[in-house]
Design a protein around this motif. Structure first.
Motif, PDB file in Angstrom:
ATOM      1  N   ILE A 280       0.935  -1.282  -0.061  1.00 17.28           N
ATOM      2  CA  ILE A 280      -0.020  -0.059  -0.022  1.00 17.28           C
ATOM      3  C   ILE A 280       0.944   1.175  -0.085  1.00 17.28           C
ATOM      4  CG2 ILE A 280      -1.786   1.422   1.339  1.00 17.28           C
ATOM      5  CD1 ILE A 280      -2.823  -1.348   2.166  1.00 17.28           C
TER       6      ILE A 280
ATOM      7  N   ARG B 220       0.806   4.173  -2.825  1.00 20.75           N
ATOM      8  CA  ARG B 220       0.759   5.380  -2.522  1.00 20.75           C
ATOM      9  C   ARG B 220       1.683   6.428  -3.016  1.00 20.75           C
ATOM     10  NH1 ARG B 220       0.300   6.587   3.667  1.00 20.75           N
ATOM     11  NH2 ARG B 220      -0.646   8.612   2.933  1.00 20.75           N
TER      12      ARG B 220
ATOM     13  N   MET C 266      -5.367   7.866   2.380  1.00 27.67           N
ATOM     14  CA  MET C 266      -6.202   6.879   2.229  1.00 27.67           C
ATOM     15  C   MET C 266      -7.579   7.147   2.426  1.00 27.67           C
ATOM     16  SD  MET C 266      -3.995   3.867   1.983  1.00 27.67           S
ATOM     17  CE  MET C 266      -4.855   2.592   3.199  1.00 27.67           C
ATOM     18  N   ASP C 267      -8.183   7.575   1.208  1.00 26.06           N
ATOM     19  CA  ASP C 267      -9.707   7.835   1.291  1.00 26.06           C
ATOM     20  C   ASP C 267     -10.218   7.398   0.091  1.00 26.06           C
ATOM     21  OD1 ASP C 267      -8.404   9.427  -0.901  1.00 26.06           O
ATOM     22  OD2 ASP C 267      -8.618  11.289   0.126  1.00 26.06           O
ATOM     23  N   GLU C 268     -11.607   7.806  -0.135  1.00 24.40           N
ATOM     24  CA  GLU C 268     -12.439   7.183  -1.363  1.00 24.40           C
ATOM     25  C   GLU C 268     -11.831   7.255  -2.487  1.00 24.40           C
ATOM     26  OE1 GLU C 268     -15.031   5.020  -0.698  1.00 24.40           O
ATOM     27  OE2 GLU C 268     -14.551   5.333   1.522  1.00 24.40           O
TER      28      GLU C 268
ATOM     29  N   PHE D 162      -8.979   4.958  -3.118  1.00 24.15           N
ATOM     30  CA  PHE D 162      -9.407   3.593  -3.452  1.00 24.15           C
ATOM     31  C   PHE D 162      -9.972   3.434  -4.825  1.00 24.15           C
ATOM     32  CE2 PHE D 162     -10.276   3.857   1.573  1.00 24.15           C
ATOM     33  CZ  PHE D 162      -9.044   3.599   1.664  1.00 24.15           C
TER      34      PHE D 162
ATOM     35  N   GLY E 186     -14.599   1.015   1.549  1.00 23.64           N
ATOM     36  CA  GLY E 186     -13.432   1.747   2.132  1.00 23.64           C
ATOM     37  C   GLY E 186     -12.473   0.827   2.381  1.00 23.64           C
ATOM     38  N   GLU E 187     -11.246   1.091   3.196  1.00 19.50           N
ATOM     39  CA  GLU E 187     -10.101   0.580   3.787  1.00 19.50           C
ATOM     40  C   GLU E 187     -10.160  -0.599   3.675  1.00 19.50           C
ATOM     41  OE1 GLU E 187      -6.258   1.330   6.213  1.00 19.50           O
ATOM     42  OE2 GLU E 187      -7.596   2.514   6.368  1.00 19.50           O
ATOM     43  N   ASP E 188     -11.051  -1.401   4.474  1.00 21.65           N
ATOM     44  CA  ASP E 188     -10.858  -2.895   4.438  1.00 21.65           C
ATOM     45  C   ASP E 188     -11.296  -3.429   3.143  1.00 21.65           C
ATOM     46  OD1 ASP E 188     -10.827  -2.553   7.267  1.00 21.65           O
ATOM     47  OD2 ASP E 188     -12.925  -2.743   7.819  1.00 21.65           O
TER      48      ASP E 188
ATOM     49  N   PHE F  38     -10.427  -2.349   0.540  1.00 16.12           N
ATOM     50  CA  PHE F  38      -9.190  -1.923  -0.412  1.00 16.12           C
ATOM     51  C   PHE F  38      -8.036  -2.998   0.089  1.00 16.12           C
ATOM     52  CE2 PHE F  38      -5.109   0.405  -0.718  1.00 16.12           C
ATOM     53  CZ  PHE F  38      -5.031   0.368  -2.039  1.00 16.12           C
ATOM     54  N   ARG F  39      -7.977  -3.071   1.335  1.00 18.91           N
ATOM     55  CA  ARG F  39      -6.768  -4.056   2.027  1.00 18.91           C
ATOM     56  C   ARG F  39      -7.041  -5.569   1.244  1.00 18.91           C
ATOM     57  NH1 ARG F  39      -3.207  -2.178   5.600  1.00 18.91           N
ATOM     58  NH2 ARG F  39      -2.907  -4.355   6.324  1.00 18.91           N
TER      59      ARG F  39
END
Length: 437
Positions: free
Chosen positions: A141, A145, A248-250, A253, A262-264, A266-267
């Motif tokens: 990640i 970024r 780390m926003d929408e 993603f 959201g982040e979950d 994405f991960r």
């Protein structure tokens, strides 16, 4: 048809073929009669041109055409009759082509070698075993970024991963050398895009400063006059910029196809992609070891024609990578055979060995495995079902998948008999290319 065959050297064969004169003459006569019905010649009505006139005008050309077809057909009939398997196209040399005489020609060609498979139980394979950890995901990640980051100018000392805008002049024995000068060049510290010591020498530099770097070119540098040479670079730093990472926003993603969750989510997507990459990398490393083992265990004579054909294919692939072959270019001088010879010989040898193994073990393509491979490839697209249907409607694409599946079956077959040792590893080590491992 009279046929005789002899072995010249190694895989080369010389085939002498004789074809009765009437076989050629009757075919020439028939074609000229057909031509007389349709040919247009001044002074004659269509279909009324005398055969004698047609023969005078077109006889030589028709005969040449028929002889070419007869030689081609006779060659393949002859090799079937003699039970030989040509590798590549033959070189055909006419011996007797006179009208009213028996046709005779000599075809020189190579045959496929006989492959005697060695016992594969001696092949040793280290099978990497690894999993994707949370730490691996965090590192990935961070890499993503950085790919989406933007450089912003800063007024402080440069550190690794900062981007500098520089002017520089290189000198050797007090004289500027070719290619050693630039203005306004962007350089990311730690990118290793300059010779050793250049980037390290600019760590701690600030905007407006001038630095003098005493360096030595590598012994394997491409320019002969600079190999191992002691040089001096005078570098002016015009600007220092640091990389700012996106939040780390929408919005971030969405750039990677994650619209919701959201982040979950994405991960989860990152983990899935990394696990797929890990699986393929481990599989390829095992496959490479198996193929290396096959080559070491089996000695096979290589038909020069097949190697030459493979070299042409590799050259074409490289040209496509650079935007396709340009017209009026001498590709062999730009990309000579030597560049591809070793790889071509490996591919030809493996093709012969694997082909014999498939034949001997009577291996057949597993349709379920083909479907699974297509579906796995399709899963990375927005509409997987559409991709699956496209593969199954395109015979050429599907044949490529079938070939890959059959090769996997060969590897699995060998692994059942080979000495396989599982080696605990990690994600980074497994996905690292072989030359970097």
């Amino acid at each position: 048809m009279q046929v005789s065959i002899e072995t010249t050297t190694g895989l080369e064969r010389r085939l002498t073929v004789g074809v009765p004169a009437e076989q050629v003459d009757s075919e020439v006569e028939n074609r000229l009669k057909q031509a007389a019905k349709t040919v247009h010649l001044n002074g004659f009505r269509k279909g009324k041109v005398p055969l004698k006139v047609v023969k005078q005008r077109f006889g030589a050309g028709v005969r040449q055409e028929v002889i070419g077809e007869v030689m081609s057909r006779s060659f393949y009939e002859a090799v079937q009759q003699e039970g030989v398997n040509p590798a590549g196209q033959p070189s055909i040399e006419p011996k007797e082509m006179g009208e009213g005489k028996d046709i005779e020609f000599v075809a020189t060609f190579e045959v496929y070698p006989e492959v005697e498979l060695a016992d594969v139980s001696s092949i040793a394979v280290n099978k990497p075993v690894a999993e994707v950890t949370d730490k691996d995901i965090d590192t990935m990640i961070e890499t993503l970024r950085k790919q989406q980051g933007t450089f912003k100018n800063v007024r402080r000392k440069a550190v690794k991963e900062n981007r500098l805008n520089i002017d520089y002049v290189g000198t050797k024995d007090g004289e500027e050398f070719e290619g050693g000068k630039a203005e306004g060049q962007e350089l990311v510290l730690g990118s290793n895009s300059m010779i050793p010591g250049f980037e390290d020498g600019l760590i701690g530099a600030k905007k407006g400063e001038e630095h003098v770097l005493d360096l030595t070119f590598p012994e394997d540098y491409h320019a002969e006059e600079l190999k191992g040479a002691a040089v001096q670079f005078t570098v002016k730093v015009n600007q220092v910029a640091a990389l700012e990472l996106p939040e780390m926003d929408e919005e971030f993603f969405k750039k990677y196809g994650v619209e919701d969750g959201g982040e979950d989510k994405f991960r989860e997507e990152v983990r899935n992609n990394m696990e797929r990459e890990l699986k393929n990398a481990a599989k390829n490393k095992v496959k490479t070891q198996v193929m290396d083992g096959l080559l070491d265990a089996n000695s096979v004579d290589l038909p020069k024609a097949l190697v030459a054909s493979e070299i042409d294919a590799l050259r074409g692939q490289m040209m496509q990578q650079f935007g396709g072959a340009a017209e009026n270019m001498d590709l062999k001088s730009i990309l000579p055979d030597d560049m591809f010879n070793e790889q071509a010989e490996r591919r030809v040898a493996l093709g012969l060995i694997v082909g014999e193994l498939v034949k001997k073990e009577e291996l057949k393509v597993d349709a379920d495995a083909v479907k699974a491979m297509v579906e796995e490839m399709a899963s990375t697209y927005q509409d997987p079902e559409e991709v699956v249907n496209y593969y199954y409607s395109n015979r050429e694409l599907l044949a490529g998948v079938e070939s890959a599946v059959l090769e996997d079956q060969v590897v699995d077959h060998i692994l059942e008999k080979a000495k396989v040792e599982e080696v605990k590893s990690d994600y980074e080590e497994v996905i690292k290319p072989a030359e970097q491992a």
